[in-house]
Structure formats: structure tokens, C-alpha cells
Scaffold this motif. Structure first.
Motif, PDB file in Angstrom:
ATOM      1  N   ASP A   4       0.852  -1.197   0.000  1.00 17.79           N
ATOM      2  CA  ASP A   4       0.000   0.000   0.000  1.00 17.79           C
ATOM      3  C   ASP A   4       0.884   1.242   0.000  1.00 17.79           C
ATOM      4  O   ASP A   4       1.838   1.340   0.765  1.00 17.79           O
ATOM      5  CB  ASP A   4      -0.866  -0.023   1.273  1.00 17.79           C
ATOM      6  CG  ASP A   4      -1.675   1.251   1.480  1.00 17.79           C
ATOM      7  OD1 ASP A   4      -2.857   1.258   1.116  1.00 17.79           O
ATOM      8  OD2 ASP A   4      -1.122   2.238   2.011  1.00 17.79           O
ATOM      9  N   GLN A  62     -14.262   2.836   2.264  1.00 17.81           N
ATOM     10  CA  GLN A  62     -13.886   2.902   3.683  1.00 17.81           C
ATOM     11  C   GLN A  62     -14.777   3.885   4.434  1.00 17.81           C
ATOM     12  O   GLN A  62     -14.821   5.071   4.114  1.00 17.81           O
ATOM     13  CB  GLN A  62     -12.412   3.329   3.768  1.00 17.81           C
ATOM     14  CG  GLN A  62     -11.825   3.220   5.156  1.00 17.81           C
ATOM     15  CD  GLN A  62     -10.877   4.377   5.442  1.00 17.81           C
ATOM     16  OE1 GLN A  62     -11.209   5.536   5.200  1.00 17.81           O
ATOM     17  NE2 GLN A  62      -9.723   4.058   5.962  1.00 17.81           N
ATOM     18  N   GLY A  86     -14.457  -0.394  10.464  1.00 11.28           N
ATOM     19  CA  GLY A  86     -15.317  -0.978  11.488  1.00 11.28           C
ATOM     20  C   GLY A  86     -15.484  -2.483  11.398  1.00 11.28           C
ATOM     21  O   GLY A  86     -16.361  -3.044  12.062  1.00 11.28           O
ATOM     22  N   TRP A 136     -11.429  -5.176   4.299  1.00  9.01           N
ATOM     23  CA  TRP A 136     -10.074  -4.598   4.465  1.00  9.01           C
ATOM     24  C   TRP A 136     -10.032  -4.137   5.917  1.00  9.01           C
ATOM     25  O   TRP A 136     -10.750  -3.213   6.303  1.00  9.01           O
ATOM     26  CB  TRP A 136      -9.947  -3.465   3.451  1.00  9.01           C
ATOM     27  CG  TRP A 136      -8.847  -2.473   3.547  1.00  9.01           C
ATOM     28  CD1 TRP A 136      -8.835  -1.339   4.298  1.00  9.01           C
ATOM     29  CD2 TRP A 136      -7.616  -2.447   2.797  1.00  9.01           C
ATOM     30  NE1 TRP A 136      -7.688  -0.624   4.063  1.00  9.01           N
ATOM     31  CE2 TRP A 136      -6.916  -1.276   3.158  1.00  9.01           C
ATOM     32  CE3 TRP A 136      -7.042  -3.309   1.854  1.00  9.01           C
ATOM     33  CZ2 TRP A 136      -5.680  -0.928   2.616  1.00  9.01           C
ATOM     34  CZ3 TRP A 136      -5.814  -2.950   1.309  1.00  9.01           C
ATOM     35  CH2 TRP A 136      -5.145  -1.788   1.687  1.00  9.01           C
ATOM     36  N   GLY A 172      -8.070  -2.940   9.462  1.00  7.34           N
ATOM     37  CA  GLY A 172      -6.882  -2.346  10.058  1.00  7.34           C
ATOM     38  C   GLY A 172      -6.854  -2.523  11.566  1.00  7.34           C
ATOM     39  O   GLY A 172      -6.021  -3.249  12.121  1.00  7.34           O
ATOM     40  N   THR A 173      -7.805  -1.882  12.243  1.00 11.35           N
ATOM     41  CA  THR A 173      -7.823  -1.870  13.706  1.00 11.35           C
ATOM     42  C   THR A 173      -7.807  -3.286  14.290  1.00 11.35           C
ATOM     43  O   THR A 173      -7.170  -3.530  15.318  1.00 11.35           O
ATOM     44  CB  THR A 173      -9.046  -1.065  14.205  1.00 11.35           C
ATOM     45  OG1 THR A 173      -8.945   0.254  13.658  1.00 11.35           O
ATOM     46  CG2 THR A 173      -9.104  -0.980  15.721  1.00 11.35           C
TER      47      THR A 173
END
Ligand SMILES: Cc1cc2nc3c(=O)[nH]c(=O)nc-3n(C[C@H](O)[C@H](O)[C@H](O)COP(=O)(O)O)c2cc1C
Length: 388
Positions: free
Chosen positions: A81, A207, A241, A260, A262-263
Motif C-alpha cells: 500500500d 472505507q 469498522g 479490508w 486495520g484496527t
């Protein structure tokens, strides 16, 4: 026990087992190392998802080294990315100068005084950062752009998947596709989605505002169908989320071809984040994340802290990306010097409220996949009556 089956058009195309993507996450808290580092990327890919390296902070030499490291840890597909923001596409010497000294002349005096007040308010002594700290692109060759130089590496290394975190892939789409690379592009609204789809994205990553890091204003469930309708037949990946199998099942039900995330991976054992940053994510409730322009000039979701609160009280317009980083450089340096990592960037999304423990990334992938599979294969029919 046999492994669950969960396949979509996306997982089939990129050759992975499950439609879960580790979001490309760059460096936080001035560590220089990306959260989505080679170890985390390889761990997610080895677990059947798609690991994506947060490549934005790397020089071309370091990026190719990191890609080779990934290849030494996994033989599975992975991605890189990068941010294709306009200042990262400008050739050195022409536009935003890579020297922070050059930039500091363009910082308005009211912003400088605000920084002095913020330092006093959070109780740190403002010290001048050394010239090399955070200097952008000292490796950048004259006439070349930051992102363009990194893309050359993505092409040379024949990376299977490329993700553009900000901006359209258009300048590089043809070369990437000729190389067999699949292109993902992140957006936060319909306008952005149309732009990247026209610019050659194979998948639009929609997103929602729940997301950690740079984020927009629209919630994931409101955004997904609007983006899908706008860019059809280009397939859409959901982001923002999603940190549970319930959420994965939900976005797959809307028609998304993957999630996708992340957190969900921020406190994974392999994630390269300072300990304090991980602990603050574990301690946070969903309400403890806020969107601020303090760190980059663009809206970014972070665990809140007194420096963000002091900046917001100032009520100033943030400066453009690059210049805003130059503005807060002394402030960040002084916080680090004072051992106040609680004041540093700690990008994280609203699902921080449900992240409870540190564990290997493979366990996170397994849990999300088995919960989603359970719901999609058995659970829905037991709880909901639907007929046509
Ligand atoms: C610590 C952190 C760093 C991030 N860095 C990047 C980045 O370098 N490039 C990018 O495209 N997105 C970045 N993001 C955004 C993620 O790619 C992703 O869209 C987001 O985390 C998804 O929402 P979630 O956090 O709710 O899972 C970052 C997010 C976090 C939390």
C-alpha cells in the motif's frame, strides 16, 4: 477440525483462502516502522488472508528489502500500500520541497503561536527538532516523485497486489496491470469511487468513517451500497469498522467481495506498534477515537489525547499535507524527548472498543473467518425467516 470454507470472487482472483485483507498501515508515533510490517503481512497471508504492507514511509531501497523479507516469510500472495496524494506525486525540486527548512517559511505565524500555546498546555518544553528528524525523502532523486520512485520498486518486484491509500492509481495503472498486479484503491465517498474506478482500480475499497487512520465522513453501511451502485460492475471491498465475523458476514451480505481490516490487527503480536500505543488501543472505548487534522492535515481517526484536544480548541484551519507535518514537527519531537508517547499519533478505529487482547494475527484471522462462516452457513437460517 477441518478449515472453514469462505470464498468470494476476490479470494479466487488473488489466490487466497479467505476474503480478509490486512489494511496497509504506515508508521505511527514517529517510529518509522509501519504497523503493517513484513512480519504481520506474512502472518496474515500465511493464515489464509491477504497481508498488505504499509509502504508509505519506505525509501525505494528499504521497500525492496521489506518486500524480499515478506517473500522469505511466506510464499503466499501479498500486497503493498502506498499513498498517491498529490504532494507525493510531485517531482523533487518542483513542488513541495523535501527540506523541512524550505517548508517552514510557509507556515503562518498564527499557527506557530498556536504550537507554542499547545506545548505549554500539554506541559512540554518546545524544542527544535534536529534537521534530519522526519526529513522527507532525503533519498529522493532530483526530478523524481516520492510515490513514483516507490512504484518503480512495486513493478520491479512484481508485487501481486497494489493498494493506493490516497489518490487515483491512474498514472501507474497500465504498467501495474501489464505486470499482472491487481489494483485496489481506497475511497471514502462516491465521487472518489468514480475517480479511482475510472483511473484503473480493479477493486474499489469503500472505507467508512469508523476506520482508523485517514478517513471520511460517511459510515460504512451507508457508503457501501452507494459506492457499489456507482461503480458497478467494478467489485467493492468493504473497510471501516470490520473486526469481527459478524461484521464480515454483514458486509459480504451487502455484496462486498472482501473486508479490508486495520484496527482488528493493531495489537496483533506481529504488529509493529510501540507498547504504549497498543495498550491505549486495548484500554480504549469506541468513543475514545476522534477525527483530527492535527497530524497530517487530512482527517485522521486517532485515540484522543490532550495534544489533539488542545489543537481542536485552537480552532485553526489545518495546513495542507506535508506542511502540517512540518508545523507539528517540533511539537512531536519535544513530546518524544519528554517521554510523552501518550501525546503521539495513535491511529485507530472505532472497533478499538472491542479489541481485548494481544494475540497472533493468525488467531485473529481464524476467529473472524469461523464466526462469519458460522453465520453465513448456518446461523442466518436459524434466526431469520425469509422467502421469495
Ligand atoms: C495505524 C494505522 C495506520 C494506517 N496507515 C495507512 C496507510 O499508510 N495507508 C492506507 O492506505 N491506509 C492506512 N490506514 C487506514 C487503513 O488502511 C484502513 O483503511 C482502516 O484501518 C480500516 O478501518 P478499521 O481500522 O476500522 O479496520 C491506517 C490505519 C491505521 C489504524
Amino acid at each position: 477440525m477441518s478449515r472453514p470454507t469462505l470464498r468470494t470472487e476476490f479470494s479466487e482472483r488473488v489466490g487466497i483462502e479467505y476474503p480478509i485483507v490486512l489494511a496497509g498501515m504506515g508508521p505511527v508515533a514517529g517510529t518509522g516502522a509501519p504497523t503493517a510490517c513484513s512480519e504481520l503481512v506474512a502472518a496474515v497471508s500465511n493464515a489464509g488472508g491477504l497481508g498488505v504492507l504499509g509502504g508509505v514511509g519506505f525509501s525505494p531501497a528499504a521497500l525492496s528489502e521489506e518486500i524480499r523479507k515478506i517473500r522469505s516469510l511466506t510464499d503466499k500472495p501479498f500486497g503493498v500500500d502506498l499513498l498517491l496524494a498529490s504532494n507525493f506525486l510531485m517531482p523533487r525540486g518542483k513542488a513541495v520541497d523535501s527540506s523541512m527548512k524550505g517548508m517552514s517559511f510557509k507556515i503562518p505565524s498564527e499557527h506557530r503561536s498556536a504550537i507554542e500555546r499547545i506545548a505549554a498546555e500539554v506541559g512540554i518544553e518546545l524544542k527544535k527538532a534536529p534537521p534530519e528528524a522526519g526529513a522527507m525523502g532525503s533519498w529522493l532523486e532530483e526530478g523524481k516523485s516520492w510515490a513514483g520512485s516507490q512504484i518503480e520498486v512495486v513493478l520491479d518486484e512484481e508485487v501481486p497486489v497494489f493498494a493506493s491509500g490516497l489518490g487515483s492509481p491512474a498514472p501507474f495503472a497500465e504498467a501495474l496491470k501489464a505486470n499482472g498486479t491487481t489494483i485496489l484503491s481506497l475511497v471514502g465517498n462516491v465521487q472518489g469511487a468514480l475517480h479511482v474506478a475510472a483511473g484503473g482500480a480493479d477493486y474499489v475499497v469503500a472505507q467508512g468513517t469508523e476506520a482508523g487512520g485517514h478517513t471520511g465522513r460517511i459510515g460504512t453501511l451507508a457508503l457501501l451500497p452507494q459506492v457499489m451502485d456507482a461503480v458497478a460492475p467494478t467489485p467493492v471491498i468493504a473497510a471501516g469498522g470490520i473486526a469481527s465475523g459478524r461484521a464480515l458476514a454483514g458486509v459480504l451480505a451487502t455484496g462486498a467481495v472482501a473486508a479490508w481490516c486495520g484496527t482488528a490487527f493493531l495489537v496483533a503480536e506481529e504488529a509493529d506498534q510501540p507498547d504504549l500505543q497498543k495498550q491505549r488501543i486495548l484500554d480504549a472505548r469506541a468513543e475514545d477515537t476522534v477525527v483530527t487534522r492535527l497530524y497530517s492535515g487530512k482527517t485522521m481517526r486517532n485515540i484522543t489525547n490532550p495534544m489533539i484536544e488542545a489543537w481542536e480548541r485552537e480552532g485553526l484551519m489545518a495546513l495542507p499535507m506535508g506542511l502540517q507535518a512540518a508545523l507539528i514537527r517540533d511539537l512531536e519531537h519535544s513530546a518524544r524527548e519528554a517521554g510523552r508517547s501518550d501525546l503521539l499519533m495513535n491511529a485507530a478505529g472505532q472497533t478499538s472498543g472491542m479489541i481485548q487482547k494481544r494475540r497472533p494475527a493468525a488467531e485473529i484471522v481464524e476467529e473472524i473467518v469461523s464466526e462469519a462462516t458460522q453465520i453465513l452457513a448456518e446461523g442466518l437460517g436459524a434466526r431469520i425467516t425469509a422467502a421469495i
